[in-house]
Each structure stands twice: as structure tokens, then as C-alpha cells.
Design an enzyme around this catalytic site. Structure first.
Site, PDB file in Angstrom:
ATOM      1  N   GLU A 130       0.828  -1.208   0.000  1.00 35.30           N
ATOM      2  CA  GLU A 130       0.000   0.000   0.000  1.00 35.30           C
ATOM      3  C   GLU A 130       0.867   1.265   0.000  1.00 35.30           C
ATOM      4  OE1 GLU A 130      -3.480   1.925   2.919  1.00 35.30           O
ATOM      5  OE2 GLU A 130      -2.103   0.418   3.696  1.00 35.30           O
ATOM      6  N   LYS A 185      -9.405   2.854  -1.732  1.00 31.90           N
ATOM      7  CA  LYS A 185      -9.733   2.386  -0.382  1.00 31.90           C
ATOM      8  C   LYS A 185     -10.995   3.061   0.140  1.00 31.90           C
ATOM      9  CE  LYS A 185      -7.125   1.795   3.982  1.00 31.90           C
ATOM     10  NZ  LYS A 185      -5.815   2.135   4.591  1.00 31.90           N
ATOM     11  N   CYS A 207      -5.592  -2.934   3.176  1.00 33.24           N
ATOM     12  CA  CYS A 207      -5.207  -2.796   4.584  1.00 33.24           C
ATOM     13  C   CYS A 207      -6.409  -2.808   5.540  1.00 33.24           C
ATOM     14  CB  CYS A 207      -4.361  -1.535   4.740  1.00 33.24           C
ATOM     15  SG  CYS A 207      -3.319  -1.509   6.218  1.00 33.24           S
TER      16      CYS A 207
END
Length: 265
Positions: free
Chosen positions: A48, A117, A151
């Protein structure tokens, strides 16, 4: 190698905070190392926010505008070497917003998906500097329906289940998951694999950024929840082979999706 077997390479890299040029140079070195191995990987993945790290106070000046540099670089690389790339994620600037975005490329160098995200991590102040995405990360890698999460997303089982119900057999998770929450990292990833009966492929960073220490432990987990490859806590390339037929086999053995009762929950 049969088409249903994929060789994977996870680039568990250290990231220089706020230094995109250094990070691009390191990524290129690791990509070249990855494709020089035998067997050559079918899919390459990295962590990431690999282009900038969490330099959030400068993220608007550091972010890749429209992802142009990243897309050009990764597209050319995937085309030249004939590999799928799940491009970690980058700080991507569009208009006045910066998002944490993954790009996915096919073997011909075509960008076939992107995912920003959707769950922003308050403990690292993401919501103060980044805009969230507004759609899930479904992608078709060749013949294999897959999904992408980033994540913190793995703490939301509803998202992984939605991807699985959409057909995903592999879930890719780029991350910057810090110490000391190794137990959470391993447990959550294994749970997502077990409950959705799919492969989970995660790539975490290593190194220190400010006062935050990142532990690596990138993992490949099979549909039974067994860890078939795991990195240590130093910069490295983690390699594994996965057999897509394992997903169908596990789903036949314990027919979770057939036995769901969505009308009750």
C-alpha cells in the site's frame, strides 16, 4: 504450467516516506528481480502507498496526478514481461482529492481495474487527508474472478463476503499494517480466507516511518485458511504457487454458500 496454477511474487519492500523517485527506483529493481526468477511469476503485487508512504501532510504535492506516472510505468512493465500486476496502492490525485488507489494490469499491459480504499484509517489520520472510494474492488484476472481490498478494509468482513458472492476466488490485499498488531493481521486475513473459501494474497511493507514500525509478514493463504507462504520482517520477495481448483474443491467439501440463510441475516 497449467492455466489454473498461478505463480505469485509479493514485493515486501521498505518505503521511503515522501520520496516517490526513490520508491519508483526501488520498485523497478525488485520487479526486475521478480521476473528473473524461474518459474517467472504470473502475478506480481506490492504494498500500500508505495509511491509516497504516509507523508500525509504533503500528500497533495506528492501524489501522482491522475496516476499518470504509475500507470505508464506499470503498463509498460506488465506488457514487456507478460505478467499480471496488482499494483499495490499509490497516492493518486484527481481534481482536488487524493485517494489511496490500486491499479491492476493484465499481461498485455492494459489497466483492467482500479480500486480506491473505502475504509479510511483514523489511527493514521487518513480521513483528514484522503478521500474515500465509492465502489468495491472486483477484477477479472484472466479467467479468474478476483477482488482487491486495502489494509484496514480487512476489518470489514461484509466487504470480503460481497466480493466472494460476486465470484471472487482470490482476494488481494496490499497494506501498510504496523506493529504491534501482528496477531490481528494474521487472524483477520486467515478468517477472510476461511469464511469465504478463497485464496487471500497480502503484501505488507517493512521498515520504519517516523515513529511507526512495519513488520512485513506478507502472506499467501489457501481456502482452508492454511498459510502457504509468509514473509519475515525484512525486505524480500515472497513467492508461492496457488491452484485455483482448490477453491472449487473446498467450496464443494463444505458448501457454505449454498447453506447461507440471507433472508434471516
Amino acid at each position: 504450467m497449467p492455466q489454473h496454477i498461478w505463480n505469485l511474487a509479493l514485493l515486501q519492500m521498505d518505503i521511503a516516506i515522501g520520496e516517490p523517485e526513490a520508491n519508483f527506483a526501488k520498485l523497478e529493481r525488485m520487479l526486475l528481480e521478480a521476473v528473473s526468477a524461474s518459474p517467472k511469476p504470473d502475478v506480481i503485487m506490492f504494498p500500500e502507498m508505495w509511491n509516497t508512504g504516509y507523508a500525509l501532510d504533503r500528500i497533495h504535492e506528492l501524489a501522482d496526478v491522475n496516476g499518470e506516472k504509475t500507470v505508464a510505468f506499470l503498463s509498460a512493465f506488465s506488457r514487456k514481461y507478460g505478467v499480471f500486476i496488482v499494483g499495490g496502492s499509490i497516492a493518486e490525485k484527481k481534481g482536488g482529492d487524493v485517494r489511496n488507489t490500486v491499479y491492476v494490469f493484465d499481461r498485455e499491459g492494459n489497466k483492467i481495474a482500479d480500486y480506491s480504499k473505502i475504509h479510511l484509517f483514523r489511527l493514521m489520520d487518513e480521513e483528514k487527508f484522503l478521500a474515500s472510494g465509492d465502489r468495491i474492488g472486483s477484477v477479472q484476472l484472466g479467467d479468474v474472478p478476483s477482488g482487491v481490498m486495502i489494509c484496514y478494509d480487512i476489518r470489514f468482513p461484509e466487504l470480503a463476503r460481497k466480493l466472494a458472492l460476486g465470484g471472487a476466488k482470490v482476494l488481494f490485499v496490499p497494506a501498510e499494517w504496523p506493529k504491534p498488531r501482528l496477531h490481528h493481521w494474521r487472524t483477520l486475513l486467515m478468517a477472510r480466507a476461511i469464511e469465504n473459501q478463497m485464496f487471500v494474497v497480502s503484501c505488507n511493507r517493512v521498515g520504519v516511518s517516523g515513529t511507526t514500525d512495519f513488520f512485513g509478514h506478507s502472506m499467501v493463504i489457501d481456502p482452508w485458511g492454511e498459510v502457504i507462504a509468509e514473509g519475515g520482517e525484512t525486505e524480500n520477495i515472497i513467492r508461492a504457487a496457488i491452484n485455483m481448483e482448490d477453491v472449487d474443491r473446498v467450496r464443494r467439501t463444505i458448501p457454505v454458500f449454498e447453506d447461507r440463510r440471507p433472508s434471516l441475516y
